[in-house]
Design a protein around this motif. Structure first.
Motif, PDB file in Angstrom:
ATOM      1  N   GLN A   5       0.779  -0.897  -0.345  1.00  0.00           N
ATOM      2  CA  GLN A   5      -0.391   0.828  -0.136  1.00  0.00           C
ATOM      3  C   GLN A   5       1.293   1.546  -0.452  1.00  0.00           C
ATOM      4  O   GLN A   5       0.818   1.867  -0.760  1.00  0.00           O
ATOM      5  CB  GLN A   5      -1.281  -0.411   0.913  1.00  0.00           C
ATOM      6  N   ASN A   6       1.925   1.246   0.932  1.00  0.00           N
ATOM      7  CA  ASN A   6       2.648   2.425   0.939  1.00  0.00           C
ATOM      8  C   ASN A   6       3.313   2.525  -0.384  1.00  0.00           C
ATOM      9  O   ASN A   6       3.428   4.003  -0.989  1.00  0.00           O
ATOM     10  CB  ASN A   6       3.509   2.653   2.276  1.00  0.00           C
ATOM     11  N   ASP A   9       1.757   4.148  -2.919  1.00  0.00           N
ATOM     12  CA  ASP A   9       1.199   6.349  -1.943  1.00  0.00           C
ATOM     13  C   ASP A   9       2.050   6.602  -2.956  1.00  0.00           C
ATOM     14  O   ASP A   9       2.544   7.954  -3.135  1.00  0.00           O
ATOM     15  CB  ASP A   9       1.472   5.803  -0.724  1.00  0.00           C
ATOM     16  N   SER A  12       2.541   7.135  -6.820  1.00  0.00           N
ATOM     17  CA  SER A  12       1.617   7.949  -7.182  1.00  0.00           C
ATOM     18  C   SER A  12       2.160   9.666  -7.001  1.00  0.00           C
ATOM     19  O   SER A  12       2.026  10.266  -7.735  1.00  0.00           O
ATOM     20  CB  SER A  12       0.208   7.843  -6.911  1.00  0.00           C
ATOM     21  N   LEU A  13       2.778   9.759  -5.619  1.00  0.00           N
ATOM     22  CA  LEU A  13       3.029  10.744  -5.274  1.00  0.00           C
ATOM     23  C   LEU A  13       4.217  11.704  -6.305  1.00  0.00           C
ATOM     24  O   LEU A  13       4.734  11.865  -7.315  1.00  0.00           O
ATOM     25  CB  LEU A  13       3.725  10.803  -4.225  1.00  0.00           C
ATOM     26  N   TYR A  17       4.933  14.541  -8.721  1.00  0.00           N
ATOM     27  CA  TYR A  17       6.183  15.019  -8.925  1.00  0.00           C
ATOM     28  C   TYR A  17       6.890  14.669 -10.076  1.00  0.00           C
ATOM     29  O   TYR A  17       8.004  15.778 -10.728  1.00  0.00           O
ATOM     30  CB  TYR A  17       7.242  14.791  -7.697  1.00  0.00           C
ATOM     31  N   GLY A 124     -11.888  11.308  -6.961  1.00  0.00           N
ATOM     32  CA  GLY A 124     -11.070  10.924  -5.719  1.00  0.00           C
ATOM     33  C   GLY A 124     -11.212   9.696  -4.877  1.00  0.00           C
ATOM     34  O   GLY A 124     -10.339   8.685  -4.217  1.00  0.00           O
ATOM     35  N   SER A 126     -11.350   5.524  -4.309  1.00  0.00           N
ATOM     36  CA  SER A 126     -10.960   4.651  -4.601  1.00  0.00           C
ATOM     37  C   SER A 126     -11.306   3.392  -5.092  1.00  0.00           C
ATOM     38  O   SER A 126     -12.410   2.764  -4.498  1.00  0.00           O
ATOM     39  CB  SER A 126      -9.475   4.187  -3.322  1.00  0.00           C
ATOM     40  N   ARG A 133      -6.122  -0.191  -1.215  1.00  0.00           N
ATOM     41  CA  ARG A 133      -6.520   0.519  -1.607  1.00  0.00           C
ATOM     42  C   ARG A 133      -5.518   1.528  -3.065  1.00  0.00           C
ATOM     43  O   ARG A 133      -5.160   2.241  -2.749  1.00  0.00           O
ATOM     44  CB  ARG A 133      -6.671   1.903  -0.310  1.00  0.00           C
ATOM     45  N   GLN A 138      -4.590   9.002  -8.102  1.00  0.00           N
ATOM     46  CA  GLN A 138      -3.292   8.215  -8.331  1.00  0.00           C
ATOM     47  C   GLN A 138      -3.334   7.466  -9.783  1.00  0.00           C
ATOM     48  O   GLN A 138      -1.845   7.720 -10.492  1.00  0.00           O
ATOM     49  CB  GLN A 138      -2.902   7.503  -7.422  1.00  0.00           C
ATOM     50  N   TYR A 203      -3.945  17.792 -11.715  1.00  0.00           N
ATOM     51  CA  TYR A 203      -4.017  16.531 -10.500  1.00  0.00           C
ATOM     52  C   TYR A 203      -3.730  17.675  -9.632  1.00  0.00           C
ATOM     53  O   TYR A 203      -4.669  17.160  -8.719  1.00  0.00           O
ATOM     54  CB  TYR A 203      -2.491  15.848 -11.193  1.00  0.00           C
ATOM     55  N   LEU A 204      -3.740  18.622  -9.494  1.00  0.00           N
ATOM     56  CA  LEU A 204      -3.380  19.154  -7.580  1.00  0.00           C
ATOM     57  C   LEU A 204      -4.447  19.744  -7.758  1.00  0.00           C
ATOM     58  O   LEU A 204      -5.222  19.913  -6.262  1.00  0.00           O
ATOM     59  CB  LEU A 204      -2.653  20.600  -7.979  1.00  0.00           C
ATOM     60  N   ALA A 206      -7.349  18.402  -8.594  1.00  0.00           N
ATOM     61  CA  ALA A 206      -8.426  16.889  -8.168  1.00  0.00           C
ATOM     62  C   ALA A 206      -8.345  16.463  -7.015  1.00  0.00           C
ATOM     63  O   ALA A 206      -9.504  15.729  -6.756  1.00  0.00           O
ATOM     64  CB  ALA A 206      -8.502  16.343  -9.767  1.00  0.00           C
ATOM     65  N   GLN A 207      -7.116  16.784  -6.527  1.00  0.00           N
ATOM     66  CA  GLN A 207      -6.516  16.180  -5.293  1.00  0.00           C
ATOM     67  C   GLN A 207      -6.870  16.756  -4.848  1.00  0.00           C
ATOM     68  O   GLN A 207      -7.110  16.335  -2.891  1.00  0.00           O
ATOM     69  CB  GLN A 207      -4.518  16.108  -5.650  1.00  0.00           C
ATOM     70  N   VAL A 250       7.027   9.665   0.619  1.00  0.00           N
ATOM     71  CA  VAL A 250       6.518   8.967   1.174  1.00  0.00           C
ATOM     72  C   VAL A 250       6.815   7.517   2.418  1.00  0.00           C
ATOM     73  O   VAL A 250       5.842   7.097   3.652  1.00  0.00           O
ATOM     74  CB  VAL A 250       5.650   8.077   0.722  1.00  0.00           C
TER      75      VAL A 250
END
Lengths: 292, 395
Positions: A5-6, A9, A12-13, A17, A124, A126, A133, A138, A203-204, A206-207, A250
């Motif tokens: 999961q991490n 995460d 996606s971040l 970037y 947003g 999931s 998740r 993402q 993206y920003l 929407a996020q 993350v």
């Protein structure tokens, strides 16, 4: 399971970037300009979406892409073209000036209170599989980033102007001697960076569901760090750097003990300082070379 | 000739007398200047706009009743441009324009430079809503006051309501590391919660940076809790906090959310579509349903004067700054700072629009004061739950 999961995460971040870092890296590789006003391209994209709230999603998104691309071209024409022969520090200062100027224009028009925007909120949510998740947004961010990267690669390899841009990135003076039109190459680079920035805006917004006149500042700093880590001047490096910054940040958030977590960014930057001591030219640049 | 001289003399005497009479009348009506060294442009400007409107309403009312000690009040502004260092210049500017007291920005960091200058010039320096306990003798000087209900008081009131009224027993705190206000808020909530519900009643505490584009790993941690929390404290503010809230709800976490005065207003709600089960404390309601008739009347006056309701209820604190100071001046019978300060420090549950207000020699901020607890339901803010007040500050 939580490790996977991490990882999701983090990737996606990292992909966002990477997208921001590509925009910075693209301009740097062509004209040795670290464009801090890139963050303002992202911010203006956000405000286009805010101003058009209530319209169909496609209208909002396309308008953001078009306006930001035009703004990027405008920046190049009005601020950076007259300074083309100036030294990199002068260009850097000019990019700060452009950045403050755009911020304050937005401040005058929209004020400084951050505003909420309902944009692509459904993304947003999931979907879950095997206990994991995965927010749709993402997923889309990763796919879009990869698609844009592939698109860039094809553009640089297959199109005439793309090849010219690669030549210019390699040796600008030589490329000009061989008939590459500087104005055109640089304008196309800015247009591309505008398109990349507008996807970060999409993206920003929407996020986060908000826009504010400072929303691009943090993103451009991280993008800058990412492109330094990847190696200034290397596009693949910039993208790779983006992913690395995302994954490191993350992971630290996930695995630092609670008392140290507030200082996460200090650890992130400490790691990067250590990295630069070890490899100052970045990951994908073979040697640090000064170009004349 | 002689007669002529006499007439002339009489004439000039009459002119002199008239001039004297006129002069003294003018002196009685000399306006008293209130200097507002606040942000009129830049990042902090929206937080000063409402309180400034509140001040103007209070000044209009006092002037309509014949002024203060026979003098009309006049407000002069100097823009700090949301620049911390420029605050001192702005304060000096209004002092040079004859300010008898100085009003500063609704924030400790942005208001303290201006307050220090005013305090140094031996003038009362009043912040509208700086919520940090340092705003006062400990952080600035003896003449610095704030009309805020401090962050500790807000957090304690919220913790007590969650425990006593809602009967919640398990909490979780998500803290934004951007500003000190939220750190204080979260800390006092945690301490009071531990006193009420026990040390184990907090399932966890996590942090995020308000500028982080996503808080996926924080959400992953909440979702992985073996024991589900009854509520999550979101110690943050827009826009970062909105982003966090949006992601929490999108991830399917429907746990009630608790927060500070930072969530006042509805300008940010579009960012979290159909938000429900979100509770915050603040000074009042602009949506026409405040249980206190005087606050309702104030909101009506604001709307009448400015054509729209204030964006947040912080406007109430601006009104009460003028209210408190003018009450103190009236009681002291003079504008002399030392005497006015003594009266302010003797305020005990003084009835003001912002709530019953107490100042002492050491404390120039209120903690245990009435706050309005408001719920966000179905994407709309303003559902009033009740008036709350911190009963017991943590040891």
């Amino acid at each position: 399971m939580i490790v996977v999961q991490n990882l999701i995460d983090a990737i996606s971040l990292g992909s966002v970037y990477a997208l921001a870092a590509l925009g910075i890296g693209l301009i740097f590789s062509i004209m040795r300009l670290i464009n801090f006003a890139h963050g303002e391209l992202i911010m203006v994209g956000g405000f286009v979406i805010y101003a058009l709230a209530g319209n169909p999603m496609l209208v909002m998104a396309l308008s953001a892409i078009i306006v930001v691309t035009i703004l990027a071209l405008g920046m190049e024409r009005l601020a950076f073209r007259p300074l083309r022969k100036a030294s990199p520090p002068t260009l850097l200062i000019a990019s700060f000036a452009v950045s403050y100027f755009v911020q304050h224009v937005i401040l005058m028009i929209f004020g400084s209170r951050p505003m909420g925007v309902d944009f692509l909120s459904v993304l947003g949510e999931s979907f879950e599989f095997a206990g994991l998740r995965v927010p749709r947004l993402q997923c889309i961010a990763i796919v879009v980033t990869l698609a844009l990267m592939v698109g860039l690669v094809v553009f640089f390899r297959a199109s005439r102007i793309g090849v010219q841009m690669r030549a210019a990135a390699e040796d600008f003076t030589m490329a000009r001697l061989l008939g590459v039109k500087a104005d055109r190459v640089i304008a196309v680079a800015f247009a591309l960076s505008g398109i990349l920035a507008s996807f970060v805006s999409l993206y920003l917004v929407a996020q986060t569901g908000t826009v504010s006149y400072k929303m691009g500042v943090n993103m451009v700093l991280i993008a800058f760090v990412a492109s330094v880590i990847g190696g200034m001047g290397s596009l693949t490096g910039a993208a790779l750097g983006g992913f690395i910054v995302g994954i490191v940040s993350v992971s630290l958030q996930a695995y630092l003990p609670e008392e140290l977590r507030p200082y996460r960014d200090a650890f992130v930057f400490l790691l990067f300082i250590a990295f630069l001591l070890w490899r100052p030219q970045g990951l994908l640049v073979r040697r640090a070379s000064e170009r004349v | 000739m002689k007669q002529g001289m006499w007439f002339k003399r009489m004439g000039s005497l009459a002119v002199l007398a008239a001039a004297l009479a006129f002069g003294s009348a003018a002196q009685a009506e000399d306006p008293i200047v209130i200097g507002a060294a606040i942000a009129q442009s830049g990042g902090v400007a929206p937080y000063d706009e409402g309180p400034a409107g509140g001040m103007e309403i209070a000044i209009d009312e006092i002037n309509a009743k014949g002024g203060l000690l026979g003098h009309p009040l006049k407000i002069v502004y100097a823009d700090t441009k949301s620049d911390i260092a420029y605050g001192a210049t702005a304060a000096q500017q209004v002092i040079d324009e004859g300010a008898k007291m100085v009003v500063v920005t609704c924030d400790y960091d942005y208001g303290s430079a201006a307050a220090s200058v005013a305090d140094g010039a031996n003038l009362i320096a009043f912040s509208t809503c700086a919520g940090d306990p340092k705003f006062g003798p400990s952080g600035i000087g003896p003449n610095a006051f704030t009309m805020a209900t401090g962050a500790p008081g807000q957090a304690v009131a919220m913790a007590e309501w969650a425990y006593n009224v809602k009967g919640w027993r398990k909490g979780y705190i998500l803290k934004d590391t951007t500003i000190a206000f939220d750190a204080t808020w979260a800390d006092f909530f945690k301490r009071r919660w531990a006193e009420l519900a026990g040390a184990d009643a907090l399932l966890g505490m996590d942090t995020f940076g308000g500028e982080d584009p996503q808080i996926a790993s924080q959400i992953t941690r909440i979702k992985a809790l073996s024991d589900k929390p009854d509520f999550i404290v979101l110690a943050s503010f827009p826009p970062g906090g909105v982003s966090a809230m949006r992601q929490i709800r999108a991830a399917g976490v429907e746990t009630p959310l608790l927060g500070s005065e930072s969530w006042d207003g509805d300008y940010w709600l579009e960012g979290v579509p159909n938000l429900s089960d979100m509770y915050f404390v603040t000074y009042g309601s602009m949506f026409g349903a405040d249980p206190r008739p005087e606050v309702q009347a104030f909101m009506e006056k604001y709307k009448a004067k400015f054509g729209k309701p204030p964006v947040t209820s912080h406007s109430v604190t601006g009104y009460s700054v003028i209210e408190a100071w003018s009450k103190a001046v009236e009681k002291a019978g003079t504008f002399d700072t030392d005497k006015v300060r003594d009266v302010l420090q003797s305020f005990k549950d003084e009835k003001l629009l912002a709530g019953p207000t107490t100042f002492t020699e050491k404390e120039h901020i209120n903690m245990q004061r009435d706050l309005l607890l408001i719920e966000v339901v179905g994407g709309k803010s303003g559902n009033i739950i009740q008036v709350v007040k911190a009963a017991q500050m943590p040891k």
